[in-house]
Write a protein that holds these residues in place. Structure first.
Motif, short mmCIF file in Angstrom:
data_model
loop_
_atom_site.label_atom_id
_atom_site.label_comp_id
_atom_site.label_asym_id
_atom_site.label_seq_id
_atom_site.Cartn_x
_atom_site.Cartn_y
_atom_site.Cartn_z
N LYS A 87 0.82 -1.22 0.00
CA LYS A 87 0.00 0.00 0.00
C LYS A 87 0.86 1.27 0.00
O LYS A 87 0.47 2.30 0.55
N GLN A 88 2.01 1.20 -0.64
CA GLN A 88 2.87 2.36 -0.81
C GLN A 88 3.17 2.55 -2.31
O GLN A 88 3.06 1.61 -3.10
N PRO A 135 4.40 6.81 1.46
CA PRO A 135 3.96 5.72 2.34
C PRO A 135 2.51 5.82 2.78
O PRO A 135 1.93 4.84 3.26
N GLN A 136 1.89 7.01 2.64
CA GLN A 136 0.49 7.18 3.06
C GLN A 136 -0.26 7.92 1.97
O GLN A 136 0.20 8.95 1.46
N LEU A 137 -1.45 7.41 1.65
CA LEU A 137 -2.28 7.97 0.59
C LEU A 137 -3.73 8.03 1.07
O LEU A 137 -4.12 7.27 1.96
N THR A 151 -3.01 8.89 -7.15
CA THR A 151 -2.56 10.15 -7.73
C THR A 151 -3.77 10.91 -8.26
O THR A 151 -4.78 10.31 -8.65
N GLY A 152 -3.68 12.24 -8.26
CA GLY A 152 -4.72 13.08 -8.82
C GLY A 152 -5.82 13.41 -7.84
O GLY A 152 -5.68 13.27 -6.62
N LEU A 158 -7.55 14.69 -2.73
CA LEU A 158 -6.37 15.01 -3.53
C LEU A 158 -5.18 14.20 -3.01
O LEU A 158 -4.87 14.24 -1.82
N ALA A 159 -4.53 13.48 -3.90
CA ALA A 159 -3.33 12.71 -3.54
C ALA A 159 -2.11 13.62 -3.58
O ALA A 159 -2.06 14.58 -4.35
N PRO A 160 -1.07 13.32 -2.78
CA PRO A 160 0.14 14.16 -2.77
C PRO A 160 1.10 13.88 -3.91
O PRO A 160 2.09 14.60 -4.08
N THR A 161 0.81 12.87 -4.73
CA THR A 161 1.75 12.40 -5.73
C THR A 161 2.03 13.45 -6.80
O THR A 161 1.12 14.04 -7.35
N ARG A 162 3.32 13.65 -7.12
CA ARG A 162 3.71 14.67 -8.09
C ARG A 162 3.22 14.32 -9.50
O ARG A 162 3.34 13.20 -9.96
N GLN A 163 2.67 15.34 -10.18
CA GLN A 163 2.18 15.16 -11.54
C GLN A 163 2.72 16.24 -12.46
O GLN A 163 2.99 17.36 -12.03
N PHE A 164 2.84 15.90 -13.75
CA PHE A 164 3.20 16.85 -14.78
C PHE A 164 2.08 17.02 -15.81
O PHE A 164 2.12 17.94 -16.62
N THR A 165 1.11 16.09 -15.82
CA THR A 165 -0.07 16.18 -16.68
C THR A 165 -1.28 15.78 -15.84
O THR A 165 -1.13 15.07 -14.84
N PRO A 166 -2.50 16.20 -16.23
CA PRO A 166 -3.69 15.82 -15.46
C PRO A 166 -3.94 14.32 -15.52
O PRO A 166 -4.14 13.75 -16.59
#
Length: 297
Positions: A87-88, A135-137, A151-152, A158-166
């Protein structure tokens, strides 16, 4: 649009059989998601080292690993060393060039994971390589189903995961029989990937293990019906807009980008750095676009 059913093919990654759903003859991408491997669940007998993927390069993509069971050790040429557990998410941004290894740690006898790639947008300013561990989502329950937002944005979260496109990716874990209706962004194209618990019904059509239901764009909702414990991934994003988009070996980009990257990797160019590892350095197959009688230039 009728739901498009995408069947996987079986590949080998570091000694582990995986179901590869993207890229596929029927569909290469879902949004900027351009690669989907489902590894396992695999159990290793004593003496079996598990997954061992030697040092290899990437460009113009992010590797996105969602761990369902077991552990994997990631090491890269930026000096990162990170163990990923259940779950990470591990997210590696290749940018203009990075190298890494992935392996099952000693004493771990199971592997179950999904690895995806995200094509990075073209930019006049090169995207720098980077690595992040999540480690946490965000996680929540709806009726008999557990949701994890990888993500997204989804369902007001809202997830913390880094994005460059939607993009969006949601793990949907039905703990038993359930019927859920999910709200969608009509500007995104979506796919649902069945990880466990086949069959499952998506908009009244049955799907089997490792199949993708491609929904396309313009959808406001989707219905999922499960008769037992099941697990799916919802993938979505704006349709990809990258001219001359190609995938070859571990590279994403234009044909010229890939030819140059392969030449640089074979020449041990410093753009990819060096991983602190004793694992084998992988060699790419010959490029399909280059005359073997003429060296790539």
């Amino acid at each position: 649009m009728t739901i498009q059913k995408i069947k996987p093919r079986i590949a080998d990654v570091g000694g582990i059989p995986v179901a590869r759903a993207l890229p596929n003859r029927e569909r290469r991408t879902i949004g900027s998601w351009c690669f989907l491997d489902h590894a396992g669940p695999a159990r290793f007998e004593e003496g079996n080292p598990g997954m061992q993927v030697g040092e290899h390069p990437h460009i113009n993509l992010q590797t996105f690993t969602w761990m369902l069971e077991g552990e994997v050790l990631h090491k890269d040429s930026l000096g990162n060393e990170q163990l990923i557990r259940r779950k990470q998410v591990n997210l590696m941004t290749a940018g203009h060039g990075i190298a890494h290894t992935e392996q099952t740690p000693p004493g771990i006898n199971v592997l179950h994971a999904v690895q995806l790639w995200i094509a990075l947008p073209q930019s006049e300013t090169p995207i720098a390589p980077a690595f992040e561990h999540y480690p946490q989502l965000p996680e929540w329950m709806q009726a008999n189903t557990r949701f994890t937002l990888l993500t997204g944005e989804f369902a007001g979260r809202l997830a913390p995961t880094r994005q460059f496109t939607p993009l969006v990716c949601v793990d949907i874990e039905a703990l038993g029989p359930d019927n859920v209706e999910l709200a969608l962004n009509p500007e995104f194209e979506y796919g649902l990937f069945l990880i466990t618990g086949a069959p499952a019904s998506i908009n009244d059509e049955l799907f089997e293990l490792n199949e993708v239901a491609f929904l396309g764009t313009g959808k406001n909702t989707v219905r999922i019906n499960t008769t037992a414990e099941s697990r799916l991934l919802l993938l979505g994003g704006t349709p990809i807009d990258v001219p001359d988009f190609q995938i070859w070996w571990n590279f994403v980009g234009s044909r010229n980008d890939i030819i140059q990257a392969q030449k640089d990797w074979n020449a041990h160019d410093p753009r990819f750095g060096k991983v602190d590892t004793d694992m084998k350095r992988l060699t790419p197959p010959d490029l399909p676009w280059v005359d073997k009688a003429q060296p790539a230039s």
